[in-house]
Every structure is written in C-alpha cells, then in structure tokens.
Design a protein around this motif. Structure first.
Motif, short mmCIF file in Angstrom:
data_model
loop_
_atom_site.label_atom_id
_atom_site.label_comp_id
_atom_site.label_asym_id
_atom_site.label_seq_id
_atom_site.Cartn_x
_atom_site.Cartn_y
_atom_site.Cartn_z
N GLU A 144 -27.63 69.32 71.13
CA GLU A 144 -26.22 69.66 71.31
C GLU A 144 -25.36 68.41 71.47
O GLU A 144 -24.25 68.34 70.96
CB GLU A 144 -26.04 70.59 72.52
CG GLU A 144 -26.38 72.04 72.23
CD GLU A 144 -25.45 72.65 71.19
OE1 GLU A 144 -24.23 72.38 71.23
OE2 GLU A 144 -25.96 73.38 70.33
N ARG A 145 -25.88 67.43 72.19
CA ARG A 145 -25.14 66.16 72.34
C ARG A 145 -24.95 65.48 70.98
O ARG A 145 -23.87 64.97 70.68
CB ARG A 145 -25.88 65.23 73.30
CG ARG A 145 -25.79 65.64 74.77
CD ARG A 145 -26.72 64.80 75.62
NE ARG A 145 -26.59 65.11 77.04
CZ ARG A 145 -27.47 64.73 77.96
NH1 ARG A 145 -28.54 64.02 77.61
NH2 ARG A 145 -27.29 65.05 79.23
N HIS A 180 -17.19 75.20 67.28
CA HIS A 180 -18.44 75.85 67.71
C HIS A 180 -18.23 76.63 69.01
O HIS A 180 -17.61 76.12 69.95
CB HIS A 180 -19.55 74.81 67.93
CG HIS A 180 -20.84 75.40 68.42
ND1 HIS A 180 -21.52 76.38 67.74
CD2 HIS A 180 -21.56 75.14 69.55
CE1 HIS A 180 -22.61 76.71 68.41
NE2 HIS A 180 -22.66 75.96 69.50
N PRO A 224 -20.73 78.37 71.72
CA PRO A 224 -22.15 78.55 72.07
C PRO A 224 -22.48 79.98 72.50
O PRO A 224 -23.62 80.41 72.37
CB PRO A 224 -22.35 77.58 73.25
CG PRO A 224 -21.17 76.67 73.22
CD PRO A 224 -20.03 77.45 72.62
N VAL A 255 -22.35 66.80 77.24
CA VAL A 255 -22.47 67.34 75.89
C VAL A 255 -21.22 67.02 75.08
O VAL A 255 -21.28 66.67 73.90
CB VAL A 255 -22.71 68.86 75.92
CG1 VAL A 255 -22.76 69.43 74.50
CG2 VAL A 255 -24.02 69.18 76.65
N TYR A 279 -20.83 71.91 80.12
CA TYR A 279 -20.75 71.06 78.93
C TYR A 279 -20.19 69.67 79.25
O TYR A 279 -20.58 68.68 78.62
CB TYR A 279 -19.90 71.74 77.86
CG TYR A 279 -20.74 72.49 76.85
CD1 TYR A 279 -20.97 71.97 75.58
CD2 TYR A 279 -21.34 73.69 77.19
CE1 TYR A 279 -21.77 72.65 74.66
CE2 TYR A 279 -22.13 74.38 76.28
CZ TYR A 279 -22.35 73.85 75.02
OH TYR A 279 -23.15 74.52 74.13
N LEU A 325 -26.32 74.65 65.16
CA LEU A 325 -26.96 73.41 64.73
C LEU A 325 -26.95 73.27 63.21
O LEU A 325 -26.50 72.26 62.66
CB LEU A 325 -28.40 73.36 65.25
CG LEU A 325 -28.56 73.15 66.76
CD1 LEU A 325 -30.02 73.32 67.16
CD2 LEU A 325 -28.06 71.76 67.17
N SER A 381 -25.00 67.01 68.02
CA SER A 381 -24.16 67.84 67.16
C SER A 381 -22.69 67.76 67.55
O SER A 381 -21.80 68.00 66.72
CB SER A 381 -24.63 69.30 67.23
OG SER A 381 -25.95 69.43 66.73
N ASP A 382 -22.43 67.40 68.79
CA ASP A 382 -21.04 67.26 69.21
C ASP A 382 -20.32 66.17 68.44
O ASP A 382 -19.10 66.19 68.31
CB ASP A 382 -20.98 66.98 70.72
CG ASP A 382 -19.55 66.96 71.25
OD1 ASP A 382 -18.90 68.03 71.19
OD2 ASP A 382 -19.09 65.89 71.67
N SER A 412 -26.64 79.10 69.19
CA SER A 412 -27.34 77.82 69.08
C SER A 412 -27.85 77.50 67.69
O SER A 412 -27.55 76.44 67.13
CB SER A 412 -28.52 77.80 70.07
OG SER A 412 -28.05 77.92 71.40
N HIS A 432 -24.88 78.71 76.82
CA HIS A 432 -25.83 77.69 76.38
C HIS A 432 -27.26 78.03 76.80
O HIS A 432 -27.50 78.98 77.55
CB HIS A 432 -25.42 76.31 76.91
CG HIS A 432 -25.38 76.23 78.41
ND1 HIS A 432 -26.51 76.32 79.18
CD2 HIS A 432 -24.34 76.06 79.29
CE1 HIS A 432 -26.19 76.20 80.46
NE2 HIS A 432 -24.88 76.05 80.55
N ILE A 459 -15.17 72.60 70.91
CA ILE A 459 -16.12 73.54 71.50
C ILE A 459 -15.33 74.61 72.25
O ILE A 459 -14.45 74.29 73.05
CB ILE A 459 -17.07 72.84 72.50
CG1 ILE A 459 -17.92 71.78 71.80
CG2 ILE A 459 -17.95 73.87 73.21
CD1 ILE A 459 -19.04 72.33 70.97
#
Length: 392
Positions: free
Chosen positions: A152-153, A129, A131, A178, A173, A113, A155-156, A109, A134, A162
C-alpha cells in the motif's frame, strides 16, 4: 461541446457486500454526471444464491438503463494467483489505454493494487482509491499484514487520492505512513435511508415468517459469517444471555465459511429453536424492523454501513470498539461499544438492552437522527466535489 469526463470504477466482485454496494451506489448516482464504467471480476467467490444474483442483476440493469457500461474481467478475483494476476494486469493495462478514462477509481485491496498500477502504466491522469477498510491488522498473520502495508505504501506513489470511509481509517493511513494528510479525505459510505425508515411488510408478519412470536426479543445481525466478522463471538455471548433470559431469539442474516461450524455449535448448545440462519436476503429493511436490537461483533471493520441501515430503522446498536465503528456508534448515546472479541462484555451489553425497553427506545431514536449524517446524497455530493477538484 464540453466532453463528459469518463470515470472507471474497478472492484474484484459485485455482490451484496458493503464495499460492492457502496461502489454500485456511487456509480448509479453519478452516471448522469460522468461517463461511468463499472468493471469487476466474475464474483464467483461470493457464492451467491439465485436470489442474491437476481438482486445484483436488477441493480446492473438499473445502471445500464441510466447509461452506464459494465466490463467483466474473468481473472479479477480476490484469491492471489501470480500467473492469473499477471495476465489480468496486462489485460487491464491494454483495456485502460483503449478506454482512456479521465479517472480510475479502484475499490478494495486486490483491485486497488492491480488497478492503480495498471492505470499508471496506461497513462490515466487521475487515480483514486477507496480501501473500504484496510487489512493492516485483524485479517491475516503479522507477516502477511506487513506485506500488504508495504504494498500500500508503494502503491500510494501512483495514487492521487485515498478515500477513507471513517476518521479512524484516515488516522491509520497517516499514522502508518501509507499516505500524506493532503492526499486523503474521509467520505462516509452513504446509505439510501428511505429504504430503511419504514418496512414494506408489517414486523409482526415478518416475525411470523421466521416462527418468532411477539413475546420474544430479537437480536439481529447482518454480515458475512467469517472470522473477521466475529459471528462465533456473538453466539458465545448469547449463551451467557440465555442463562438469564430464554425468550430471546438470535437471527443471522448472511453466509460464509463459519456457517456450518456455527450451526453445529448451535446444536451442541441445544438452542436450535432460538437461532435462525437466513442466508443473504433482499428484504433487509423488513427484517431489521422485526429486530429489537442490532449487533455487529466484527473484530475489524472499515465502516460498517449496515449499522447506518440499522440506525435508520430505529434500532439501538451494540458493536465493537474497533476500526470505524466508533464513528457511527456513540457509546451510551445511540448504542453500546464493547472491546472486540470479548464475549462476556458483548453479552452484558446485549442483556442490558434486553432488560431496558426504555433504553432501547431512546437509543433507537438517537440512532435514527444520527443516521441522517450518512445519507447517500451526502456521499455522492462529496465524491462529485472530489472528482471535480482532482480533474481541475
């Protein structure tokens, strides 16, 4: 001359934990195919023993000997500190601009970020990425979990792909909005199965070193002694098991914040002669071959690659029906699944395996065969294919 693509991996700490070992194995296996850089924080939060640090240092030496490079960022730690995190973020952006990688692959995490947004500002072409499980539930209070979900939303938006370790994580996800199905895939964490198939030390000798005789059944677990991992639930379950059978030992391999409270509770239960606390060990394959079953009582788990290790060692598994664990354990086939946090159900499952040597043998054999689906080579092949696809 064709230039070798550069891939930078970023994670907060490099220790003996599952996410760190998954990241390191990926780097070790792909360093010849890609110009690979492994970057991480000081790992001081792991509070490693000298033995653990020595094991990590040996792995780093192997990585360097194959041509890999290592970069350490002192400010990259799990604990949130706005000032230090901002300074680290700026340093990451400058460093990534200088390195000019083709891919930045972040892990967990905090590194996910900071690393993804730094890579975006640095103009990195591809951002990936993983995780490693999560933190949307089970780790923090509801308000904190919602904050992580929002981050996370956001950063997507700067993430190209992912990688989920299990189908359950992938589903979360997507269901939690996300990311989109086309931007995510499942690549199980790979395990070097050969290390666990045969012990280097005879199980009888390992048991002797633990002061456990051959007439005693051994229930073993490996992992952090933290609330999310549920070690206190396992001890409570064993309290019920010992009411029916006294010739059972419980072995904890790992450490964490709950170690002292667990030891205190063991003394209050008057079962110190039946419980072993080993800390982190480098001889996990030998230890597993001295167990009669493996238990993972985690309240939430991204994948639980330690279960694959246990299966490769031929052990039946008792685990919680949570996170990605059902991807590995088929209830009644290679192990038993119970509700998370339910000590009574966990105790009954353990007792069932204690009373049924035939069931332990059958489930252990099924698990050994199932473990082949989670080999290190399968993970590396899928990761290599993903990188190639994203670069093209």
């Amino acid at each position: 001359m064709i230039r070798t693509p550069k891939v930078i991996h970023l994670i907060t700490r490099m220790d003996m934990g599952g996410s760190a070992q998954n990241t390191l194995m990926s780097c070790l296996e792909l360093v010849g195919t890609y110009d690979t850089v492994l970057s991480f924080g000081p790992s001081s939060e792991s509070q490693m023993t000298s033995g653990e640090q020595h094991a990590v240092d040996r792995q780093m030496a192997r990585f360097r000997s194959r041509g890999g490079r290592v970069a350490v960022f002192p400010g990259l730690v799990r604990r949130i500190d706005p000032i230090r995190d901002t300074v680290t973020f700026v340093r990451l952006v400058r460093w990534l601009r200088k390195e000019a990688p083709d891919i930045v692959h972040t892990h967990s995490s905090k590194a996910g970020l900071l690393g993804r947004w730094a890579a975006r500002l640095a103009g990195v072409p591809v951002i990936v990425h993983t995780p490693h499980g999560h933190v949307f539930y089970g780790h923090f209070r509801a308000a904190v979990s919602k904050l992580f979900l929002l981050l996370e939303r956001l950063s997507d938006r700067v993430t190209d792909h992912i990688i989920c370790l299990t189908q359950a994580e992938f589903t979360d996800y997507i269901d939690l909005h996300v990311t989109l199905p086309g931007k995510a895939s499942v690549i199980h964490s790979g395990v070097d199965l050969q290390r666990f198939k045969k012990p280097e030390v005879a199980p009888t000798l390992t048991r002797e070193s633990l002061d456990i005789d051959d007439q005693t059944l051994v229930v073993g677990t490996v992992g952090w002694l933290l609330p999310i991992k549920g070690p206190e639930v396992l001890l409570e379950a064993m309290g019920q098991v010992w009411q029916h059978r006294s010739n059972i030992a419980l072995v904890y391999v790992g450490k964490g914040d709950l170690e002292k409270p667990l030891k205190a509770r063991v003394r209050r239960m008057n079962v110190a002669d039946r419980v072993r606390f080993l800390g982190w060990r480098t001889d996990i394959p030998d230890l597993m071959h001295s167990f009669d079953m493996f238990v993972l009582p985690s309240r939430n788990e991204g994948m639980g690659r330690v279960i694959v290790e246990a299966m490769a060692a031929g052990l039946p598994v008792v685990a919680n029906r949570t996170g990605g664990l059902p991807d590995l354990v088929s209830d009644g086939h290679n192990g038993l699944l119970v509700p998370p946090g339910d000590a009574a159900s966990l105790g009954r499952a353990i007792l069932k395996l204690c009373d049924r040597p035939d069931l332990r043998q059958r489930m252990g054999g099924q698990g050994r065969r199932r473990a082949e689906n989670f080999s290190l080579q399968r993970m590396v092949d899928k990761l290599d294919a993903l990188y190639a696809c994203l670069l093209n």
